[in-house]
Design an enzyme around this catalytic site. Structure first.
Site, PDB file in Angstrom:
ATOM      1  N   LYS A 210       0.803  -1.236   0.000  1.00 30.08           N
ATOM      2  CA  LYS A 210       0.000   0.000   0.000  1.00 30.08           C
ATOM      3  C   LYS A 210       0.833   1.282   0.000  1.00 30.08           C
ATOM      4  CE  LYS A 210      -2.274  -1.750   3.524  1.00 30.08           C
ATOM      5  NZ  LYS A 210      -3.195  -2.038   4.589  1.00 30.08           N
ATOM      6  N   ASP A 246      -5.878  -6.347   9.840  1.00 27.55           N
ATOM      7  CA  ASP A 246      -7.214  -5.728   9.891  1.00 27.55           C
ATOM      8  C   ASP A 246      -8.331  -6.712   9.525  1.00 27.55           C
ATOM      9  OD1 ASP A 246      -6.288  -5.745   7.268  1.00 27.55           O
ATOM     10  OD2 ASP A 246      -6.814  -3.672   6.815  1.00 27.55           O
TER      11      ASP A 246
HETATM   12  C1  GLC Z   1      -2.827  -4.954   2.103  1.00 27.72           C
HETATM   13  C2  GLC Z   1      -2.072  -5.612   3.245  1.00 27.72           C
HETATM   14  C3  GLC Z   1      -2.984  -6.513   4.037  1.00 27.72           C
HETATM   15  C4  GLC Z   1      -4.211  -5.752   4.478  1.00 27.72           C
HETATM   16  C5  GLC Z   1      -4.915  -5.131   3.275  1.00 27.72           C
HETATM   17  C6  GLC Z   1      -6.127  -4.314   3.666  1.00 27.72           C
HETATM   18  O1  GLC Z   1      -3.190  -5.929   1.190  1.00 27.72           O
HETATM   19  O2  GLC Z   1      -0.978  -6.331   2.731  1.00 27.72           O
HETATM   20  O3  GLC Z   1      -2.316  -7.021   5.162  1.00 27.72           O
HETATM   21  O4  GLC Z   1      -5.085  -6.619   5.147  1.00 27.72           O
HETATM   22  O5  GLC Z   1      -3.996  -4.292   2.594  1.00 27.72           O
HETATM   23  O6  GLC Z   1      -5.791  -3.273   4.514  1.00 27.72           O
END
Ligand code: GLC
Length: 555
Positions: A210, A246
C-alpha cells in the site's frame, strides 16, 4: 456573435470537504440496474461518442465465465499457499495466525471466547490514517472512543523509527486526553501488512504494501519496535497483548456479534481476507504448532475439528502472471509507475489507493488521446473570447491536474457514481475539485460516470469471485462475512454489486450474509487483547491454586 455556452457549474456553498462528506453520507442508495453498469442505457445522452467510449472500455467488463475461471485459479493459489511444499514459491502466502477456535477450552484462544471486561486500547495502522481507539468492554455491550491521526507521506516512506515514534507520540496524547494515566492498559495492535505471526503478540513484517516503504522494518518484529518506541516516549503501563491484521480484527469483532462469522474482508485502501480453516489443512503451520499437535495426541480428535484464522494476503494474487489475461493496459501502466512493480497486482485493481488513479488513466486516454471527452466545440469560433477559452481549455487538459498522477482520489469516484441517472451535480463537483475542469457538458459527465462505474464494478466483481472462492472452499451451509473498508463503506453501489455477483458465483447450497463492521479492525484488536488478558489471568490463578495445593499437601 454567439458566445460559448457555459454548462451549469457546481455551486460550492459549504466548504468542499464538508460538502463531499455530506454527499457521501446521503449517497444514492438505489442499486443500479445491470444495464446501467453495462453502460448501455445509463443516460438519455446516448450518441456516437458514448458508443465509442463504451466500446473502448469494454475490456474492463468481466463475464461470468471469466470470473468463474478467476475463482478457479485463486482456489489453486490458495492450495499452493497452504501447503508446506509449495508455500515458498506461492504468491498468496496464507499466513496462519495464532487465533484458534477450539470451544470448550480456555487454553487456546477461541475467537468465540468471552473477553474480559474493562478498558483496552487498540492501534490501527495500515491505511491513510492512523487511529488510537479506547474500547470499554461491558457485560452485554461495549463503548468506543477513537482519535484519528493523519499520516504524511514522509512518515510512510521515511525511517521506520520515525513512524513508530509518531505512533507512540499519538498514543501518549490520547492517553492524556482521555485521562487514562495510572491504568494498566492492555493493547491490541492492528498492523495491516503481511506478517509472519510468531505468537499472538509477536509478528514479523514480511514486506510493506500500500505504498509504505519505511526503512528498517521489513524482517523485524513490529511489537518490539512499537514497545521500544513507547518506552522512549513514556513510562505508561502499556503492554502489547496481540498484533493482528485488519481482516482478522474485522472477523473477530463480527464474530463477537454473530457466531456464524467465519470470514473477514477488507475493501479499503487495499484488499485482503482471512477465514477460518481447519487446522489439519494448514500444512504450513508454525513449527511450534506442529510440535504441539504431535505431542497432544490425546487431542487428535479435537484437533480435526479445530480451526484457525488464516490471513490469505490475496492482494498478491496474479503476481505470477496468472491474471494477465484480464489485466488492461491501464493496469499495466499503474503497476509500472508504482513503488512495488510486479507486486500486489490483484490489489491494484481493487483497492481505494488505486481506483481513482485507474479511472483517471482511462479518462486521460479518452480525453487526451481519443479526444472524446471535454472537447465540446462551440458553434462558431470567430469570437476572440471563445477561441481563447478553447485554447485555455485544451492547455488545461494537457498541462493541468487531469494529467497529474493520483489527482483523482477514490472518494471522488464514489461521489461521481452517487449522481442519479441524468443528473450530474456531484460529477461536476468532482471534476472541478480534482482537475479544475468547469466546462464539462452533460455528455462528458455521463461518460466520466460510465468509466468510473466500469472500474469500480470490475473491482466489486473481482472481490466477489475471491469471496465466492473462500465460501465454496469452506463449504458451510451458512456463513457470515464481516466486511470493513472505505470502498465498501462509501461507494454507493459496491455492496449491492458485490452481494449480487457473489450469490451468482457461490454454489447454491452455501448461503452467506455480508455484515458491515464499522471500525471492526480496531475493535477486534481490543477484543483479542481482552481475551488474551483473561487467559493470562486464568493461567495465573491456576498456577497460584496449584502452588497452594502443593503447600497444603506438604504440610
Ligand atoms: C494490504 C495488506 C494486508 C491488508 C490489506 C487491507 O493488502 O498487505 O495485510 O489486510 O492491505 O488493509
Amino acid at each position: 456573435m454567439a458566445a460559448l455556452a457555459d454548462p451549469p457549474r457546481a455551486v460550492l456553498t459549504t466548504s468542499s470537504h464538508e460538502r463531499l462528506e455530506q454527499q457521501l453520507a446521503n449517497r444514492y442508495h438505489e442499486p443500479p440496474s445491470e444495464a446501467q453498469y453495462l453502460g448501455l442505457s445509463t443516460h438519455t445522452i446516448f450518441d456516437e461518442n458514448y458508443a465509442k467510449v463504451e466500446q473502448q472500455t469494454r475490456c474492463l467488463m468481466l463475464s461470468h465465465k471469466q470470473l468463474a475461471s478467476i475463482e478457479l485459479i485463486l482456489e489453486n493459489e490458495f492450495k499452493r499457499g497452504l501447503h508446506r511444499d509449495t508455500n515458498s514459491v506461492a504468491d498468496i502466502k496464507m499466513y496462519p495466525t495464532h487465533i484458534r477456535d477450539k470451544p470448550q477450552t480456555y487454553k487456546i484462544l477461541g475467537h468465540f471466547a468471552e473477553p474480559d471486561e474493562g478498558k483496552f486500547l487498540a492501534l490501527d495502522l495500515g491505511g491513510t490514517n492512523f487511529r488510537v481507539i479506547l474500547v470499554e468492554l461491558l457485560t452485554d455491550n461495549f463503548h468506543m472512543e477513537n482519535e484519528v491521526y493523519s499520516l504524511t507521506q514522509k512518515l510512510t516512506t521515511g525511517p521506520g523509527s520515525d513512524l513508530f515514534d509518531y505512533i507512540a507520540d499519538c498514543l501518549v496524547k490520547f492517553v492524556s486526553k482521555h485521562n487514562l494515566q495510572g491504568h494498566r492498559l492492555p493493547l491490541g495492535f492492528t498492523f495491516s501488512f503481511p506478517c509472519e505471526q510468531e505468537s499472538l503478540s509477536h509478528a514479523r513484517l514480511v514486506t510493506w504494501t500500500k505504498g509504505f516503504t519505511c526503512s528498517g522494518v521489513e524482517g523485524e518484529n513490529v511489537t518490539e519496535l512499537l514497545t521500544a518506541a513507547i518506552k522512549r516516549h513514556t513510562d505508561l503501563d502499556i503492554e502489547v497483548m496481540a498484533v493482528l491484521n485488519d481482516t482478522v480484527g474485522t472477523l473477530v469483532s463480527c464474530a463477537y456479534q454473530n457466531r456464524e462469522c467465519r470470514l473477514g474482508l477488507i475493501v479499503g485502501t487495499g484488499t485482503n481476507a482471512c477465514y477460518m480453516e481447519r487446522v489439519n489443512e494448514v500444512h504450513r503451520m508454525h513449527p511450534g504448532d506442529d510440535e504441539q499437535q504431535e505431542n497432544n495426541s490425546h487431542d487428535a480428535h479435537d484437533h480435526l475439528h479445530e480451526t484457525t484464522v488464516v490471513n490469505t494476503e490475496w492482494g498478491a494474487f496474479g503476481d505470477n502472471g496468472t491474471l494477465d489475461f484480464m489485466r488492461t493496459k491501464w493496469d499495466f501502466e499503474i503497476d509500472a509507475a508504482s513503488a512495488d512493480v510486479g507486486k500486489q497486482l490483484f490489489e491494484k485493481m481493487i483497492g481505494g489507493l488505486h481506483i481513482g488513479e485507474l479511472s483517471r488513466r482511462v479518462i486521460v486516454d479518452i480525453a487526451i488521446n481519443m479526444k472524446l471527452l471535454f472537447h465540446q466545440q462551440p458553434k462558431q469560433t470567430s469570437c476572440l473570447a471563445d477561441s481563447e477559452k478553447l485554447f485555455h481549455r485544451r492547455q488545461l487538459l494537457i498541462e493541468g491536474k487531469l494529467n497529474q498522477k493520483y489527482s483523482l482520489q477514490s472518494k471522488y469516484v464514489s461521489l461521481i457514481e452517487s449522481d442519479p441517472v441524468d443528473r450530474f451535480e456531484n460529477t461536476r463537483l468532482a471534476l472541478l475539485e480534482s482537475f479544475g475542469i468547469d466546462w464539462a457538458s452533460d455528455q462528458d459527465c455521463a461518460l466520466v460516470k460510465m468509466i468510473c462505474a466500469r472500474v469500480t464494478t470490475r473491482a466489486a466483481h473481482l472481490v466477489s469471485a475471491a469471496v465466492a472462492c473462500l465460501l465454496n472452499k469452506m463449504a458451510r451451509p451458512h456463513t457470515v462475512v464481516g466486511v470493513d473498508g472505505s470502498m465498501f463503506r462509501y461507494h454507493p453501489h459496491f455492496r449491492s454489486i458485490m452481494a449480487k455477483k457473489t450469490k451468482e458465483l457461490v454454489r447454491d447450497q452455501f448461503r452467506f450474509q455480508l455484515m458491515f463492521s464499522e471500525d471492526g479492525s480496531g475493535k477486534g484488536a481490543a477484543i483479542v487483547a481482552a481475551v488474551a488478558s483473561k487467559q493470562r489471568r486464568i493461567s495465573m490463578e491456576m498456577l497460584r491454586n496449584k502452588q497452594l495445593e502443593n503447600i497444603s499437601s506438604c504440610s
